[in-house]
Design an enzyme around this catalytic site. Structure first.
Site, PDB file in Angstrom:
ATOM      1  N   GLY A 149       0.836  -1.207   0.000  1.00 57.86           N
ATOM      2  CA  GLY A 149       0.000   0.000   0.000  1.00 57.86           C
ATOM      3  C   GLY A 149       0.866   1.250   0.000  1.00 57.86           C
ATOM      4  O   GLY A 149       1.969   1.245   0.527  1.00 57.86           O
ATOM      5  N   ASP A 163       6.492  -5.068   5.783  1.00 53.96           N
ATOM      6  CA  ASP A 163       7.059  -6.381   6.099  1.00 53.96           C
ATOM      7  C   ASP A 163       7.017  -7.333   4.903  1.00 53.96           C
ATOM      8  O   ASP A 163       7.958  -8.096   4.665  1.00 53.96           O
ATOM      9  CB  ASP A 163       6.382  -6.992   7.333  1.00 53.96           C
TER      10      ASP A 163
END
Ligand code: F6P
Length: 382
Positions: free
Chosen positions: A11, A118
């Site tokens: 995102g 991550d």
């Protein structure tokens, strides 16, 4: 080091363009070439005229303050599960990591600067095992949940936007004597809810790290109305959980996405509060507004500090890793330290304590209980 590449994955977060510009400028100033890969790793696989961008001074002019990313991003370009069209026209998750590594070699790329969360760090780590020469990650996410770093760029802007929304919601809540339930992003970490909730004067903050009991929330709302403050602001993290229950999802996982999409807890809570307390309640989902638009000054500075540090590590060391802010300074930490988990809020840390001290309910104990045991907490601490 002659030629580096840069990509943005997952995102978007405010500050991505500030990082791209700072990486490009500090690399160009060292006499290196900088290649921008469009849409995660897709630009290496899809042969379109703009799949790869030469990030010269013209390409990065005027982007410091812009939201989004000039490179585009996607959470569907994991090279180990890349959507490739099969003979029947259906997309199939395919391992194209070999092609990606071969393209890096073909293009003469010495290192990759990967801007991501991550997921992106874990992909980068796996690509290195397949032969990618070097990777420096830069921690991006409004969720602020990456291990190893005290802060990620994009978080401060999300907190600012959410705080402003809470200010605005106060006036309408007060005018109508309503409970406003505000659902905010953050995935499985409550950083945005916690920081914006305290900054914006919320009465209740519910975060994934502190499972809540509905009765405690109801009691806080009733207490507000009893005391004559006949409105209430409840901030709930999209990943918050009622004690003993799971998270609420509005969309399931599809084959190409790592995460199912959280959502719906705000509306459910508003209905529950209205039914139990009789106080008229409305819910608002801030959603992607928290990610859009111009980064605040703090994020623009942090983004540039991280971007320039990434290039310095490439120039001055042989190592790979992720740039992290630790104790106010930049560090390069091994990718192994980041992947496989998130950094959540400390439920007994200073920020939660601050919220409790000013009377905010975290949904885990009846209103006032915390103040009753303050002397005990103080004694333990001393
Ligand atoms: O990780 C950042 C984040 O904005 C989360 O807070 C949120 O749950 C998720 O991304 C939304 O993802 P998408 O862009 O797929 O809607």
């Amino acid at each position: 080091m002659r030629r580096i590449a840069i990509n943005t994955g997952g995102g978007d977060a405010p500050g991505l363009n500030a990082v791209i510009r700072s990486v490009a400028l500090s690399a160009l100033n060292r006499g290196w070439d900088v290649l921008g890969i469009r849409r995660g790793y897709e630009g290496l696989l899809v042969n379109k005229p703009d799949s790869l961008i030469n990030l010269d001074r013209n390409a990065i002019r005027g982007i410091l303050h812009l939201g989004g990313t000039i490179l585009g991003t996607t959470n569907r370009s994991d090279p180990f599960r890349f959507p490739v069209e099969g003979p029947d026209g259906q997309k199939v998750a395919t391992d194209v990591s070999g092609k990606i590594v071969a393209r890096f070699a073909e293009l003469g790329i010495d290192a990759l600067v990967a801007l991501g969360g991550d997921g992106s760090m874990s992909i980068a780590k796996q690509l290195m095992t397949r032969g990618l020469p070097r990777v420096i990650g830069v921690p991006k996410t409004i969720d602020n949940d990456l291990r190893g770093t005290n802060v990620t760029f994009g978080f401060a802007t999300a907190v600012e936007i959410t705080t402003e929304a809470l200010d605005r919601l106060h006036s309408t809540a007060q005018a109508h004597r309503r409970v406003m339930v505000v659902e905010v992003m953050g995935r499985h970490a409550g950083w945005i809810a916690l920081h914006a909730g305290i900054a914006g004067g919320a009465d209740v903050i519910l975060i994934p790290e502190i499972p809540y009991k509905l009765e405690c929330v109801y009691e806080k709302v009733r207490e507000r109305y009893r005391r004559g403050s006949d409105f209430a602001i409840v901030v709930v993290s999209e990943g918050a959980k009622e004690a003993g229950q799971g998270e609420l999802y509005k969309m399931g996982k599809d084959v190409f996405k790592e995460h199912a999409v959280l959502g719906g807890i705000g509306e459910r809570l508003a209905r529950q509060i209205e039914e139990a307390t009789g106080c008229e309640s409305r819910s608002v989902v801030l959603g992607h507004l928290q990610r859009g638009g111009t980064p605040v000054g703090y994020d623009r500075l942090l983004a540039q500090r991280m971007g320039c540090a990434a290039v310095r590590y490439l120039a001055e060391t042989e190592r790979s890793g992720m740039v992290a802010e630790v104790g106010g300074e930049m560090r390069l930490i091994p990718l192994e330290e980041i992947v496989g988990g998130i950094r959540g809020v400390d439920p007994v840390g200073d920020t939660v304590m601050t919220g409790r001290d000013v009377g905010i309910c975290f949904g885990d104990e009846p209103s006032g209980t915390f103040l009753d045991r303050v002397p005990q907490v103080a004694t333990e601490a001393s």
